[in-house]
Design an enzyme around this catalytic site. Structure first.
Site, PDB file in Angstrom:
ATOM      1  N   CYS A 203      -0.844   8.661  -4.266  1.00 28.45           N
ATOM      2  CA  CYS A 203      -0.331   8.659  -2.890  1.00 28.45           C
ATOM      3  C   CYS A 203      -1.113   7.764  -1.934  1.00 28.45           C
ATOM      4  CB  CYS A 203      -0.299  10.092  -2.345  1.00 28.45           C
ATOM      5  SG  CYS A 203      -1.938  10.782  -1.977  1.00 28.45           S
ATOM      6  N   ASP A 335     -15.525 -15.779 -12.558  1.00 26.53           N
ATOM      7  CA  ASP A 335     -15.965 -15.363 -11.230  1.00 26.53           C
ATOM      8  C   ASP A 335     -17.198 -14.468 -11.369  1.00 26.53           C
ATOM      9  OD1 ASP A 335     -16.275 -14.426  -8.679  1.00 26.53           O
ATOM     10  OD2 ASP A 335     -14.357 -13.375  -8.591  1.00 26.53           O
TER      11      ASP A 335
END
Length: 411
Positions: A203, A335
């Protein structure tokens, strides 16, 4: 299906796979676990499915701990009979195919699976059990974001209700991913790295934590009650019995890996009293945790490839001279900004050496953390720079393999 009963095309592919792998090993080009499977699948694209048929299979997946948990689980299942496994970490379908081809006819298999390939491998191997360890950021320039990976797993597992799940109750992402599966056994080993699971994947509300529990502030998602729990230097099983775990592997994280292995073994009908003694046989995993004596130094190798695993590596390492090595090649991810998610302050007060392709990136990060260091150009220079005794080596993937090669590919 035994290999003698394979379709003709699969038989040819299996034999060629074995031969290619053996030639690779003989040529010193690695263990052959990738090239053998790659060639086999070129000849028969369904070879993995053919080789998996008739075996009782466990899959192990997650961001960290896959290789070690796979080795521990294979040791535990060994009490029932021969076990095929991709024990050197080749965790994509090429590696699975090569491992099954090399093993011949075994009733059981334990396969480490790269997180991205889990849906495909489930379809092709039809496992009995899947162990889900954890999900955290890893190579974000080439991999899915954590919540996306959890969604992929959740969708996949919903299509396979017949598969038993062994899941990490302490990781909200794992609990949500496995939440719709009808058969889940939960284990708990604690979750030291929490920075990828503060937001509920269901949620979007905040995840709260207290006293080992966690819960969503906006929906019913919360930590389930685990059946297998790491407690002190042992594991509680679902009956409440406590089992002392004696491992050759360092760190509390490996007690959690052992608990996972015991839970998977139990799904195959193996009692903890049978499985626990087998775990102590695992001393090193594809070079991880290996100890090598060289020029009066006892060198121990620790692999750390992302913020979560660096945190665990610091926990495992002794307070001794420490060499850190960082590369940014394709298998590592290009990265290196993730270095700033790692707290290097536990290294203060010890001799720290740095090396690798991206040693200067590491130098900046250590300077920010006020950790003094010395840059060395070679592994030999690192050995010569420390006094006799223990040298801890912590490196990410290709840097680890470079150093492992310097030590004659120790396993």
């Amino acid at each position: 299906m035994t290999q003698g009963n394979l379709p003709l095309r699969a038989k040819v592919a299996t034999q060629v796979s074995r031969t290619a792998a053996a030639l690779s090993r003989a040529a010193g080009r690695g263990d052959g676990s990738v090239i053998g499977g790659w060639i086999g699948l070129k000849i028969d694209p369904d070879l993995l499915e053919h080789l998996a048929a008739g075996r009782a299979i466990a899959l192990v997946s997650g961001t960290n701990g896959k290789t070690t948990t796979t080795r521990l689980t294979a040791a535990a299942l060994g009490v029932l009979g021969p076990v095929a496994t991709n024990s050197f970490g080749a965790n994509m379908p090429t590696g699975h195919t090569s491992a099954l081809a090399k093993a011949g006819d075994t009733p059981f298999a334990v396969l480490e699976v790269d997180e991205h390939y889990l849906p495909q491998v489930i379809e092709e191997t039809r496992p009995r059990v899947i162990a889900l360890l954890n999900l955290s950021r890893d190579q974000l320039d080439r991999a899915k974001e954590v919540a996306m990976m959890a969604q992929l797993w959740r969708t996949t597992l919903a299509k396979h209700p017949e598969v038993a799940i062994v899941g990490n109750a302490d990781d909200p992402m794992i609990v949500w991913a496995a939440g719709n599966s009808p058969s889940v056994t939960w284990f708990s080993a604690g979750q030291r790295w929490q920075d990828d699971s503060w937001v509920c994947p269901e949620c979007g509300s905040t995840i709260e934590r207290q006293d080992g529990q966690w819960w969503c502030t906006g929906c019913p998602l919360r930590r389930p009650a685990p059946q297998w729990v790491v407690e002190d230097d042992g594991v509680l099983d679902p009956t409440g019995a406590w089992h002392l775990i004696r491992l050759q592997l360092p760190g509390r994280v490996n007690l959690g890996n052992a608990a996972t292995a015991l839970a998977v073994a139990a799904a195959f009908g193996i009692r903890p009293l049978q499985a626990v003694p087998t775990l102590s046989s695992v001393a090193s995993v594809a070079g991880r945790y290996a100890q090598v004596d060289r020029d009066g130094r006892n060198i121990r190798l620790l692999l750390a490839k992302n913020p979560a695993s660096w945190l665990e590596a610091f926990d495992m390492a002794d307070n001794a001279p420490t060499l850190l090595s960082i590369n940014a090649r394709d298998p590592d991810g290009l990265d290196t900004s993730w270095l700033f998610d790692v707290d290097f302050s536990p290294l203060r007060g010890r001799q720290v050496l740095i090396t690798g392709d991206r040693a200067y990136d590491l130098a900046v990060r250590l300077d920010v953390n006020d950790v003094p260091f010395r840059h060395v150009q070679t592994f030999g220079e690192a050995i010569a720079s420390v006094p006799p005794g223990r040298l801890e080596v912590i490196a990410n993937y290709t840097a680890f393999q470079d150093i492992r090669a310097e030590l004659d590919r120790v396993n």
